[in-house]
Design a protein around this motif. Sequence first.
Motif, mmCIF file in Angstrom:
data_model
loop_
_atom_site.group_PDB
_atom_site.id
_atom_site.type_symbol
_atom_site.label_atom_id
_atom_site.label_comp_id
_atom_site.label_asym_id
_atom_site.label_seq_id
_atom_site.Cartn_x
_atom_site.Cartn_y
_atom_site.Cartn_z
ATOM 1 N N ALA A 102 -48.537 -46.325 -21.208
ATOM 2 C CA ALA A 102 -49.720 -46.741 -20.542
ATOM 3 C C ALA A 102 -48.985 -46.629 -19.014
ATOM 4 O O ALA A 102 -48.709 -47.735 -18.804
ATOM 5 C CB ALA A 102 -50.396 -46.723 -20.670
ATOM 6 N N ASP A 103 -48.939 -45.761 -17.935
ATOM 7 C CA ASP A 103 -48.634 -46.182 -16.901
ATOM 8 C C ASP A 103 -47.533 -47.371 -17.035
ATOM 9 O O ASP A 103 -47.539 -48.063 -15.480
ATOM 10 C CB ASP A 103 -49.698 -46.675 -16.055
ATOM 11 N N VAL A 104 -46.826 -47.282 -17.208
ATOM 12 C CA VAL A 104 -45.157 -47.922 -17.131
ATOM 13 C C VAL A 104 -44.184 -47.218 -15.830
ATOM 14 O O VAL A 104 -43.819 -46.724 -15.479
ATOM 15 C CB VAL A 104 -44.349 -48.356 -18.579
ATOM 16 N N ASP A 105 -44.042 -49.124 -15.016
ATOM 17 C CA ASP A 105 -42.757 -48.838 -13.911
ATOM 18 C C ASP A 105 -42.212 -49.593 -14.351
ATOM 19 O O ASP A 105 -41.886 -50.758 -15.463
ATOM 20 C CB ASP A 105 -43.440 -49.289 -12.592
ATOM 21 N N LEU A 106 -40.683 -49.438 -13.905
ATOM 22 C CA LEU A 106 -38.946 -49.835 -14.347
ATOM 23 C C LEU A 106 -38.436 -49.485 -13.794
ATOM 24 O O LEU A 106 -38.317 -48.782 -13.500
ATOM 25 C CB LEU A 106 -38.948 -49.435 -16.735
ATOM 26 N N ASP A 107 -37.697 -50.429 -13.108
ATOM 27 C CA ASP A 107 -36.474 -49.984 -12.757
ATOM 28 C C ASP A 107 -35.208 -50.539 -13.796
ATOM 29 O O ASP A 107 -35.241 -51.788 -14.089
ATOM 30 C CB ASP A 107 -36.149 -50.683 -11.525
ATOM 31 N N LEU A 108 -33.893 -50.373 -13.191
ATOM 32 C CA LEU A 108 -32.671 -50.384 -14.346
ATOM 33 C C LEU A 108 -31.478 -50.114 -13.147
ATOM 34 O O LEU A 108 -31.304 -49.552 -12.989
ATOM 35 C CB LEU A 108 -32.411 -49.508 -15.795
ATOM 36 N N VAL A 109 -31.092 -51.481 -13.443
ATOM 37 C CA VAL A 109 -30.054 -51.160 -11.710
ATOM 38 C C VAL A 109 -28.891 -51.624 -12.634
ATOM 39 O O VAL A 109 -28.727 -52.626 -13.180
ATOM 40 C CB VAL A 109 -30.602 -53.235 -11.224
ATOM 41 N N ALA B 65 -29.702 -61.977 -21.453
ATOM 42 C CA ALA B 65 -31.229 -61.138 -20.675
ATOM 43 C C ALA B 65 -30.992 -61.665 -19.204
ATOM 44 O O ALA B 65 -31.017 -62.854 -19.053
ATOM 45 C CB ALA B 65 -32.316 -60.715 -21.586
ATOM 46 N N ARG B 66 -31.098 -60.883 -18.233
ATOM 47 C CA ARG B 66 -31.416 -61.272 -16.362
ATOM 48 C C ARG B 66 -32.670 -61.266 -16.404
ATOM 49 O O ARG B 66 -33.122 -62.565 -15.833
ATOM 50 C CB ARG B 66 -30.279 -60.541 -15.569
ATOM 51 N N ARG B 67 -33.188 -59.959 -17.202
ATOM 52 C CA ARG B 67 -35.279 -59.922 -17.048
ATOM 53 C C ARG B 67 -35.465 -59.144 -18.282
ATOM 54 O O ARG B 67 -35.027 -59.106 -19.482
ATOM 55 C CB ARG B 67 -35.045 -58.932 -16.208
ATOM 56 N N VAL B 68 -36.593 -60.058 -18.851
ATOM 57 C CA VAL B 68 -37.562 -59.285 -19.707
ATOM 58 C C VAL B 68 -38.510 -58.995 -19.665
ATOM 59 O O VAL B 68 -39.174 -59.296 -18.521
ATOM 60 C CB VAL B 68 -37.486 -60.555 -20.704
ATOM 61 N N VAL B 69 -38.530 -57.545 -20.397
ATOM 62 C CA VAL B 69 -40.368 -57.008 -19.641
ATOM 63 C C VAL B 69 -40.719 -56.636 -21.315
ATOM 64 O O VAL B 69 -40.019 -56.617 -22.753
ATOM 65 C CB VAL B 69 -39.674 -55.628 -19.390
ATOM 66 N N ILE B 70 -41.724 -57.525 -21.393
ATOM 67 C CA ILE B 70 -42.688 -56.970 -22.423
ATOM 68 C C ILE B 70 -43.974 -56.346 -22.588
ATOM 69 O O ILE B 70 -44.962 -56.127 -21.671
ATOM 70 C CB ILE B 70 -43.100 -58.999 -22.818
ATOM 71 N N MET B 71 -43.751 -55.536 -23.563
ATOM 72 C CA MET B 71 -45.169 -54.632 -23.215
ATOM 73 C C MET B 71 -45.768 -54.980 -24.955
ATOM 74 O O MET B 71 -45.708 -55.962 -25.906
ATOM 75 C CB MET B 71 -44.522 -53.300 -23.710
ATOM 76 N N LYS B 72 -46.851 -54.827 -24.689
ATOM 77 C CA LYS B 72 -48.887 -55.088 -25.089
ATOM 78 C C LYS B 72 -49.312 -53.285 -25.217
ATOM 79 O O LYS B 72 -49.972 -53.215 -24.444
ATOM 80 C CB LYS B 72 -48.911 -56.384 -25.155
ATOM 81 N N HIS B 73 -49.787 -53.556 -26.372
ATOM 82 C CA HIS B 73 -51.023 -51.715 -26.560
ATOM 83 C C HIS B 73 -50.328 -50.836 -26.226
ATOM 84 O O HIS B 73 -51.052 -50.039 -24.442
ATOM 85 C CB HIS B 73 -52.198 -52.791 -26.198
ATOM 86 N N GLY B 74 -48.422 -50.824 -25.662
ATOM 87 C CA GLY B 74 -48.824 -49.714 -24.905
ATOM 88 C C GLY B 74 -48.619 -50.104 -23.347
ATOM 89 O O GLY B 74 -48.187 -48.816 -22.437
ATOM 90 N N ARG B 75 -48.848 -51.092 -23.098
ATOM 91 C CA ARG B 75 -48.563 -50.961 -21.583
ATOM 92 C C ARG B 75 -47.674 -52.492 -21.517
ATOM 93 O O ARG B 75 -47.166 -53.341 -21.981
ATOM 94 C CB ARG B 75 -50.114 -51.639 -20.822
ATOM 95 N N LYS B 76 -47.088 -52.643 -20.397
ATOM 96 C CA LYS B 76 -45.915 -53.664 -19.313
ATOM 97 C C LYS B 76 -47.199 -54.659 -18.929
ATOM 98 O O LYS B 76 -47.456 -54.385 -17.678
ATOM 99 C CB LYS B 76 -45.303 -52.414 -18.789
ATOM 100 N N VAL B 77 -46.672 -55.707 -19.297
ATOM 101 C CA VAL B 77 -47.480 -57.143 -19.216
ATOM 102 C C VAL B 77 -46.812 -57.933 -18.136
ATOM 103 O O VAL B 77 -47.429 -58.370 -17.760
ATOM 104 C CB VAL B 77 -48.706 -57.351 -20.431
ATOM 105 N N ILE B 78 -45.951 -58.239 -18.928
ATOM 106 C CA ILE B 78 -44.977 -59.036 -18.400
ATOM 107 C C ILE B 78 -43.398 -58.011 -17.620
ATOM 108 O O ILE B 78 -42.501 -57.871 -18.961
ATOM 109 C CB ILE B 78 -43.925 -60.226 -19.553
ATOM 110 N N ASP B 79 -43.287 -58.756 -16.723
ATOM 111 C CA ASP B 79 -41.626 -57.940 -15.976
ATOM 112 C C ASP B 79 -41.144 -59.473 -15.312
ATOM 113 O O ASP B 79 -41.595 -59.021 -14.052
ATOM 114 C CB ASP B 79 -42.067 -57.321 -15.316
ATOM 115 N N ARG B 80 -40.267 -59.872 -15.737
ATOM 116 C CA ARG B 80 -39.414 -61.326 -15.070
ATOM 117 C C ARG B 80 -38.310 -62.066 -15.129
ATOM 118 O O ARG B 80 -37.351 -61.549 -16.674
ATOM 119 C CB ARG B 80 -40.932 -62.503 -15.587
ATOM 120 N N ALA B 81 -37.512 -62.370 -14.809
ATOM 121 C CA ALA B 81 -36.633 -63.450 -15.271
ATOM 122 C C ALA B 81 -36.588 -64.429 -16.030
ATOM 123 O O ALA B 81 -37.434 -65.165 -16.610
ATOM 124 C CB ALA B 81 -35.974 -64.021 -13.459
#
Length: 263
Positions: free
Chosen positions: A37-44, A228-244
């Motif tokens: 659901a409604d995930v935004d994500l950038d990969l550099v 990892a430089r960054r961790v993205v955590i999903m829960k129940h289909g949503r991105k809940v954390i995106d941090r260094a």
Amino acid sequence: MTSAAAAELKQAARTTSAPLVSLRGIGVNYGAVTAVADVDLDLVAGEIVALCGDNGAGKSSLVKVISGAAQPSRGALLIDGEPARFSGPQDALRRGVATIYQELALAPRLAIYQNVFLGAELTRMIGPLRLLDKARMMAEAKAYLARLAVTIDDMRRPVEKLSGGQRQAIAIARALRWNANLVIMDEPTAALGVRETAQVHDLIRRLAQDGRAVLLISHSMPDVAALARRVVIMKHGRKVIDRAVAGLSADDIGHMIASGKDI
């Protein structure tokens, strides 16, 4: 300035550039079930990003969209800022997105060079005949492995004779052969020993140092904390954390996955 400091500055410069791959409002539905659901994500370029979450969090469905294995129900995927829609994994590979699954998709009884060029064999003409250019494939396969600091003298050795870490190197070399800018790695150290895990860690770091973006899907919190430089955590289909990741321990990351909350 030391060479190590110069390398760090070079990588930092890469990770401030425009994203290679971006997701905007990605959603995936299977009938009435919302998997993503409604995930935004950038990969550099030059960045290793870990994608984490419990089973059923939506990671696999999101990766299928990025790898071309599935179409999103809504939202947009962009490559170098331009909208993209993959018709399948081979289309994604042609656009620079390679996925290395836990099973590696290698042909164990085939030689190293044959696996690196599997499905994209090089040929040469001898009169009216088109023949496999084995010498060129062996030379180029060896060169791809050298870029990963992996030395295997005999490119005719069957993959089934290699260690787990060496097999990962062959799979990564195949991604380099396709000139992938984003390499998705699914549980790359699963079932590996300590020494082989360290070898795979080095391979992943070299991909980032070479300017590739790496999306690491892993249940190994030590791997995430180490790489990892960054961790993205999903829960129940949503991105809940995106941090260094800087400053986080493996236990911290595990706690965030369990709770779905930052610390």
